[in-house]
Design a protein around this motif. Structure first.
Motif, PDB file in Angstrom:
ATOM      1  N   ALA A 109      31.952  46.542  42.180  1.00  0.00           N
ATOM      2  CA  ALA A 109      31.143  45.219  41.499  1.00  0.00           C
ATOM      3  C   ALA A 109      29.640  45.382  41.974  1.00  0.00           C
ATOM      4  N   TYR A 110      29.354  45.623  43.291  1.00  0.00           N
ATOM      5  CA  TYR A 110      28.146  45.753  43.811  1.00  0.00           C
ATOM      6  C   TYR A 110      27.418  46.890  43.048  1.00  0.00           C
ATOM      7  N   ALA A 111      27.917  47.937  42.912  1.00  0.00           N
ATOM      8  CA  ALA A 111      27.465  49.249  42.529  1.00  0.00           C
ATOM      9  C   ALA A 111      27.258  48.956  40.878  1.00  0.00           C
ATOM     10  N   LEU A 112      27.954  48.271  40.207  1.00  0.00           N
ATOM     11  CA  LEU A 112      27.948  47.951  38.676  1.00  0.00           C
ATOM     12  C   LEU A 112      26.513  46.672  38.573  1.00  0.00           C
ATOM     13  N   ALA A 113      26.492  45.855  39.209  1.00  0.00           N
ATOM     14  CA  ALA A 113      25.629  44.840  39.386  1.00  0.00           C
ATOM     15  C   ALA A 113      24.353  44.748  40.257  1.00  0.00           C
ATOM     16  N   ASP A 114      24.804  43.973  41.318  1.00  0.00           N
ATOM     17  CA  ASP A 114      23.989  43.961  42.441  1.00  0.00           C
ATOM     18  C   ASP A 114      24.687  43.242  43.556  1.00  0.00           C
ATOM     19  N   ARG A 115      24.015  43.206  44.675  1.00  0.00           N
ATOM     20  CA  ARG A 115      24.562  42.666  46.058  1.00  0.00           C
ATOM     21  C   ARG A 115      24.512  41.075  46.108  1.00  0.00           C
ATOM     22  N   SER A 116      25.586  40.392  46.094  1.00  0.00           N
ATOM     23  CA  SER A 116      25.628  39.157  45.874  1.00  0.00           C
ATOM     24  C   SER A 116      26.969  38.570  46.640  1.00  0.00           C
ATOM     25  N   PRO A 117      27.020  38.201  47.801  1.00  0.00           N
ATOM     26  CA  PRO A 117      28.073  37.611  48.638  1.00  0.00           C
ATOM     27  C   PRO A 117      28.310  36.459  48.008  1.00  0.00           C
ATOM     28  N   LEU A 118      27.641  35.519  47.523  1.00  0.00           N
ATOM     29  CA  LEU A 118      27.937  34.147  47.008  1.00  0.00           C
ATOM     30  C   LEU A 118      28.886  34.344  45.895  1.00  0.00           C
ATOM     31  N   PHE A 119      28.714  35.407  44.877  1.00  0.00           N
ATOM     32  CA  PHE A 119      29.274  35.886  43.787  1.00  0.00           C
ATOM     33  C   PHE A 119      30.788  36.345  44.393  1.00  0.00           C
ATOM     34  N   MET A 120      30.785  37.157  45.332  1.00  0.00           N
ATOM     35  CA  MET A 120      32.110  37.436  45.846  1.00  0.00           C
ATOM     36  C   MET A 120      32.886  36.313  46.451  1.00  0.00           C
ATOM     37  N   GLN A 121      32.080  35.342  47.064  1.00  0.00           N
ATOM     38  CA  GLN A 121      32.815  33.887  47.700  1.00  0.00           C
ATOM     39  C   GLN A 121      33.093  33.347  46.516  1.00  0.00           C
ATOM     40  N   SER A 122      32.427  33.071  45.216  1.00  0.00           N
ATOM     41  CA  SER A 122      32.998  32.241  43.992  1.00  0.00           C
ATOM     42  C   SER A 122      34.137  32.820  43.707  1.00  0.00           C
ATOM     43  N   LEU A 123      34.379  34.168  43.611  1.00  0.00           N
ATOM     44  CA  LEU A 123      35.617  34.860  43.207  1.00  0.00           C
ATOM     45  C   LEU A 123      37.013  34.361  44.251  1.00  0.00           C
ATOM     46  N   SER A 124      36.694  34.376  45.654  1.00  0.00           N
ATOM     47  CA  SER A 124      37.485  33.934  46.273  1.00  0.00           C
ATOM     48  C   SER A 124      38.011  32.428  46.121  1.00  0.00           C
ATOM     49  N   VAL A 125      36.793  31.588  45.623  1.00  0.00           N
ATOM     50  CA  VAL A 125      37.213  30.087  45.190  1.00  0.00           C
ATOM     51  C   VAL A 125      38.042  30.143  44.293  1.00  0.00           C
ATOM     52  N   ILE A 126      37.756  31.060  43.165  1.00  0.00           N
ATOM     53  CA  ILE A 126      38.651  30.789  42.060  1.00  0.00           C
ATOM     54  C   ILE A 126      40.012  31.240  42.339  1.00  0.00           C
ATOM     55  N   ALA A 127      40.278  32.196  43.363  1.00  0.00           N
ATOM     56  CA  ALA A 127      41.511  32.840  43.329  1.00  0.00           C
ATOM     57  C   ALA A 127      42.382  31.940  44.532  1.00  0.00           C
ATOM     58  N   GLY A 128      41.718  31.212  45.254  1.00  0.00           N
ATOM     59  CA  GLY A 128      42.249  30.020  45.887  1.00  0.00           C
ATOM     60  C   GLY A 128      42.716  28.707  45.229  1.00  0.00           C
ATOM     61  N   THR A 129      41.756  28.567  44.160  1.00  0.00           N
ATOM     62  CA  THR A 129      42.174  27.532  43.314  1.00  0.00           C
ATOM     63  C   THR A 129      43.491  27.882  42.472  1.00  0.00           C
ATOM     64  N   LEU A 130      43.555  28.933  41.931  1.00  0.00           N
ATOM     65  CA  LEU A 130      44.737  29.606  41.315  1.00  0.00           C
ATOM     66  C   LEU A 130      45.895  29.460  42.165  1.00  0.00           C
ATOM     67  N   CYS A 131      45.924  29.667  43.349  1.00  0.00           N
ATOM     68  CA  CYS A 131      46.885  29.334  44.320  1.00  0.00           C
ATOM     69  C   CYS A 131      47.606  28.058  44.131  1.00  0.00           C
ATOM     70  N   VAL A 132      46.638  27.279  44.159  1.00  0.00           N
ATOM     71  CA  VAL A 132      47.151  25.774  43.938  1.00  0.00           C
ATOM     72  C   VAL A 132      48.043  25.554  42.796  1.00  0.00           C
ATOM     73  N   LEU A 133      47.532  26.318  41.691  1.00  0.00           N
ATOM     74  CA  LEU A 133      48.589  26.288  40.365  1.00  0.00           C
ATOM     75  C   LEU A 133      49.846  26.869  40.562  1.00  0.00           C
ATOM     76  N   LEU A 134      49.710  28.073  41.223  1.00  0.00           N
ATOM     77  CA  LEU A 134      51.110  28.820  41.219  1.00  0.00           C
ATOM     78  C   LEU A 134      51.983  28.156  42.351  1.00  0.00           C
ATOM     79  N   ALA A 135      51.421  27.578  43.227  1.00  0.00           N
ATOM     80  CA  ALA A 135      52.240  26.983  44.372  1.00  0.00           C
ATOM     81  C   ALA A 135      52.986  25.739  43.510  1.00  0.00           C
ATOM     82  N   TYR A 136      52.085  25.241  42.549  1.00  0.00           N
ATOM     83  CA  TYR A 136      52.849  23.981  41.859  1.00  0.00           C
ATOM     84  C   TYR A 136      53.756  24.493  40.908  1.00  0.00           C
ATOM     85  N   ARG A 137      53.475  25.789  40.316  1.00  0.00           N
ATOM     86  CA  ARG A 137      54.531  26.219  39.290  1.00  0.00           C
ATOM     87  C   ARG A 137      55.764  26.762  39.982  1.00  0.00           C
TER      88      ARG A 137
END
Length: 431
Positions: A109-137
């Motif tokens: 991802a960094y090689a295609l775009a640029d270095r952005s730790p906050l962007f990678m953190q945002s993907l973790s945030v999304i994954a963590g939120t999806l975990c809540v949905l799967l826990a519910y299901r």
């Protein structure tokens, strides 16, 4: 992209822009899911908000407790690969299951775009939120609606889950893949759908790519599949009504077991299947202690097979609940103490209601798979810091198993919502 310098003050705008894009996408996705699953409209909003807030706090205010070690190492390693260009980073494939799969993906991802730790953190945030949905299901399929909401709310605000969903670490993605695998495995058990079974193995393979020991879950599912289909085949032979699908599953299962026995697959911590069946392997693994202030006490290292069996319960207890009060040597370890108390509380609920869990086929399936994983990690981990991170992988399935007996957390939000809605209704009537 080759020859770029490490991210510094001049590159903060790039980080902010990519991070804002990632978080905005998370807002849109969370809103879409909340509209699709109306029962989760509040819990998903809370889950995303606390994770996004933790990510921003970590990035711009102060590092989170576990955000200064592996999180920094993974991100730095990903950036070092990305500076060589996309093709060179792609060629640096780390192999399967050695733990470097996540930073390698980040490097692409960094090689295609640029270095952005906050962007990678945002993907973790999304994954963590999806975990809540799967826990519910998952909890909904096992226990019903009320228990599913309890599991979703506790998952949304569980401290360690929030933290690991706000860092450039692999935990949120591993938990998401594990929950997906367990959900599909439960669907297969209830409906015999081969597609769900295949998706369950895909989920374990994805989790194993980021940390190889997660493949133990796939091995356990394979053994349960073989046992289940063999019983069905024997019953069908008595009735002279053999199912070709069942016979095929037994044959595929046997072939897979033979491949494991041949040593073609090696799992971190235990090695090949032959080594995994050796007591000496487990003793040597338990004797491997980390050094430093967070290491397990020396008395947890077994000297022989008998000693190993005696210490096994204590080893598992340390993985689940450590550090204990007598292990505290620094202030940061007090956070681990609080975390351990939460894990012990959930474990107590599972043990106290073991009879009900065991007699629920879907809950029993989740329990057996997760018990095998916890066993391997409990033996392979030798310090509190690593244990904190690894046991977070299994807290959501544990919350799902204990869902009917979890406290109601949603009343805090719903009471406020009813109050606001009541006032709005009164105002409308007055008008």
């Amino acid at each position: 992209m080759a020859g770029r310098k490490p991210a510094g003050p001049k590159d903060s705008m790039i980080d902010l822009i990519f991070g804002a894009v990632g978080l905005m996408f998370g807002v849109l996705l969370t809103t879409f899911l909340a509209l699709r699953v109306r029962a989760l409209r509040w819990v998903l909003g809370v889950a995303f908000s606390v994770r996004a807030g933790a990510a921003l706090f970590h990035r711009y205010v102060s590092p989170l407790p576990d955000g200064v070690a592996d999180a920094v190492s993974f991100e730095n390693y990903a950036w070092s690969l990305a500076q060589q260009g996309f093709v060179a980073a792609l060629a640096q494939f780390p192999g399967y299951g050695n733990g470097w799969g996540y930073p390698w993906l980040v490097s692409l991802a960094y090689a295609l775009a640029d270095r952005s730790p906050l962007f990678m953190q945002s993907l973790s945030v999304i994954a963590g939120t999806l975990c809540v949905l799967l826990a519910y299901r998952l909890a909904q399929r096992i226990w019903g609606q009320d228990a599913a909401l309890r599991a979703a709310w506790v998952t949304a605000v569980f401290p360690m889950l929030v933290m690991y969903s706000a860092l450039t670490m692999r935990e949120a993605f591993i938990i998401l893949a594990l929950l997906f695998a367990l959900y599909q495995a439960v669907i297969w058990q209830e409906s015999d759908r081969l597609g769900a079974l295949l998706l369950a193995f895909v989920g374990f393979l994805i989790a194993g790519f980021m940390h190889g020991a997660m493949l133990v879950g796939a091995v356990m599912l394979l053994l349960l599949l073989l046992l289940n289909e063999t019983k069905r085949l024997c019953a069908a032979l008595k009735r002279r009504n053999v199912s070709f699908i069942g016979l095929g599953l037994v044959m595929v299962g046997l072939v897979a077991v033979l491949m494991l026995a041949s040593g073609s697959l090696s799992i971190p911590y235990i090695g090949t299947l032959a080594k995994g069946l050796s007591v000496d392997t487990w003793i040597a693994l338990a004797q491997r202690q980390a050094h430093g202030g967070a290491s397990y006490p020396d008395w947890l290292s077994p000297e022989n097979a008998a000693h190993y069996l005696l210490l096994l319960p204590a080893r598992i207890a340390y993985f689940i609940g450590a550090p204990f009060p007598w292990d505290i040597r620094s202030f940061p370890q007090l956070l681990g103490l609080v975390d351990g108390l939460l894990y012990l509380a959930v474990s107590f609920l599972i043990l106290r209601n073991f009879h009900a869990i065991w007699h629920n086929p879907a809950a029993r399936l989740v329990l057996l798979i997760c018990a095998a994983l916890v066993f391997v990690y409990a033996i392979g981990v030798g310090n509190f810091g690593t244990g904190l991170r690894h046991r977070a992988k299994f807290i959501v399935p544990a919350l799902v198993m204990a869902a009917p007996w979890l406290p109601h957390l949603r009343w805090l939000v719903l009471r406020r919502v009813r109050y606001v809605e009541g006032n709005n209704a009164s105002g409308s009537a007055s008008a």
